[in-house]
Scaffold this motif. Structure first.
Motif, PDB file in Angstrom:
ATOM      1  N   ARG A 154       0.835  -1.202   0.000  1.00 56.12           N
ATOM      2  CA  ARG A 154       0.000   0.000   0.000  1.00 56.12           C
ATOM      3  C   ARG A 154       0.876   1.261   0.000  1.00 56.12           C
ATOM      4  O   ARG A 154       0.617   2.208  -0.755  1.00 56.12           O
ATOM      5  CB  ARG A 154      -0.957  -0.011   1.196  1.00 56.12           C
ATOM      6  N   ALA A 155       1.925   1.262   0.821  1.00 56.09           N
ATOM      7  CA  ALA A 155       2.833   2.416   0.871  1.00 56.09           C
ATOM      8  C   ALA A 155       3.572   2.579  -0.459  1.00 56.09           C
ATOM      9  O   ALA A 155       3.753   3.707  -0.945  1.00 56.09           O
ATOM     10  CB  ALA A 155       3.826   2.259   2.022  1.00 56.09           C
ATOM     11  N   ASP A 156       3.986   1.461  -1.065  1.00 53.48           N
ATOM     12  CA  ASP A 156       4.685   1.527  -2.354  1.00 53.48           C
ATOM     13  C   ASP A 156       3.783   2.108  -3.433  1.00 53.48           C
ATOM     14  O   ASP A 156       4.213   2.920  -4.248  1.00 53.48           O
ATOM     15  CB  ASP A 156       5.173   0.137  -2.785  1.00 53.48           C
ATOM     16  N   ALA A 157       2.519   1.689  -3.476  1.00 59.06           N
ATOM     17  CA  ALA A 157       1.584   2.210  -4.479  1.00 59.06           C
ATOM     18  C   ALA A 157       1.445   3.727  -4.325  1.00 59.06           C
ATOM     19  O   ALA A 157       1.465   4.468  -5.325  1.00 59.06           O
ATOM     20  CB  ALA A 157       0.230   1.526  -4.353  1.00 59.06           C
ATOM     21  N   GLN A 158       1.309   4.198  -3.109  1.00 58.28           N
ATOM     22  CA  GLN A 158       1.208   5.638  -2.868  1.00 58.28           C
ATOM     23  C   GLN A 158       2.486   6.347  -3.306  1.00 58.28           C
ATOM     24  O   GLN A 158       2.426   7.426  -3.915  1.00 58.28           O
ATOM     25  CB  GLN A 158       0.912   5.907  -1.396  1.00 58.28           C
ATOM     26  N   ALA A 159       3.646   5.741  -3.022  1.00 50.40           N
ATOM     27  CA  ALA A 159       4.939   6.341  -3.396  1.00 50.40           C
ATOM     28  C   ALA A 159       5.099   6.421  -4.910  1.00 50.40           C
ATOM     29  O   ALA A 159       5.626   7.413  -5.433  1.00 50.40           O
ATOM     30  CB  ALA A 159       6.083   5.547  -2.768  1.00 50.40           C
ATOM     31  N   LEU A 206      -4.715   3.595  -4.910  1.00 51.61           N
ATOM     32  CA  LEU A 206      -3.785   4.205  -3.955  1.00 51.61           C
ATOM     33  C   LEU A 206      -2.797   5.157  -4.627  1.00 51.61           C
ATOM     34  O   LEU A 206      -2.282   6.068  -3.987  1.00 51.61           O
ATOM     35  CB  LEU A 206      -3.023   3.113  -3.184  1.00 51.61           C
ATOM     36  N   MET A 207      -2.549   4.985  -5.917  1.00 52.14           N
ATOM     37  CA  MET A 207      -1.654   5.904  -6.625  1.00 52.14           C
ATOM     38  C   MET A 207      -2.271   7.286  -6.764  1.00 52.14           C
ATOM     39  O   MET A 207      -1.553   8.253  -6.983  1.00 52.14           O
ATOM     40  CB  MET A 207      -1.269   5.331  -7.990  1.00 52.14           C
TER      41      MET A 207
END
Length: 176
Positions: A56-61, A90-91
């Protein structure tokens, strides 16, 4: 002088900023091996492999990095699998449209040729002027380009004059 991986990443960013290209992203990290648990259902995310907290954090990043680099995404397509839909949402790059032809070619191996043909038609039909971003599965990207990206990695591609889908470069998940 740039190393080959950095040169490929630079070429990928340049292509995305120019527009008219296709970005094929493998969904972010979803632990549990390949495929899905027996009896999974597309209409019930609890039966599928899902994104981890890191995923989830990677998608946002990735979304943040695409925005920071000035990449204009005209259309965002996603496999119907929850881990892909969640990655796309999430992106935060616009509404994600579910496109069944990007469904999991590993799980649906008997449909792989039909899925790949449908995906190829969408990709070769893309004229831009902005970027088409597709969130799908590693097996699908491999069938389309020959590349096997890591979770969350983007393969930037262009359609060659002969109609083949060619990799321009890759964009890894940003380091946190």
């Amino acid at each position: 002088m740039l190393g080959p991986a950095l040169a490929d990443e630079t070429a990928a960013w340049t292509a995305l900023r120019q527009g008219g290209h296709v970005a094929l992203m493998r969904h972010a990290e979803a632990p549990g091996g390949a495929g899905d648990p027996p009896g999974f259902r597309l209409d019930d995310c609890s039966t599928q492999r899902n994104l981890s907290a890191k995923g989830r954090a990677d998608a946002q990043a990735v979304g943040k990095k695409l925005r920071a680099k000035g990449v204009a995404v005209a259309r965002l397509l996603s496999s119907p699998w929850c881990r892909c839909v969640d990655t796309a949402r999430l992106m935060d790059l616009g509404p994600a449209e579910i496109e069944p032809t990007f469904a999991n070619a590993f799980v649906l191996a008997e449909q792989r040729n039909a899925l790949t043909a449908g995906a190829t038609a969408i990709i070769t039909g893309w004229k831009g002027p902005e970027t088409l971003l597709i969130v799908t599965h590693g097996a699908n990207i491999q069938a389309l380009t020959g590349s096997n990206p890591a979770s969350g990695e983007i393969v930037v591609a262009a359609v060659a004059p002969d109609g083949a889908i060619r990799e321009i470069g890759r964009i890894p998940v940003p380091k946190s």
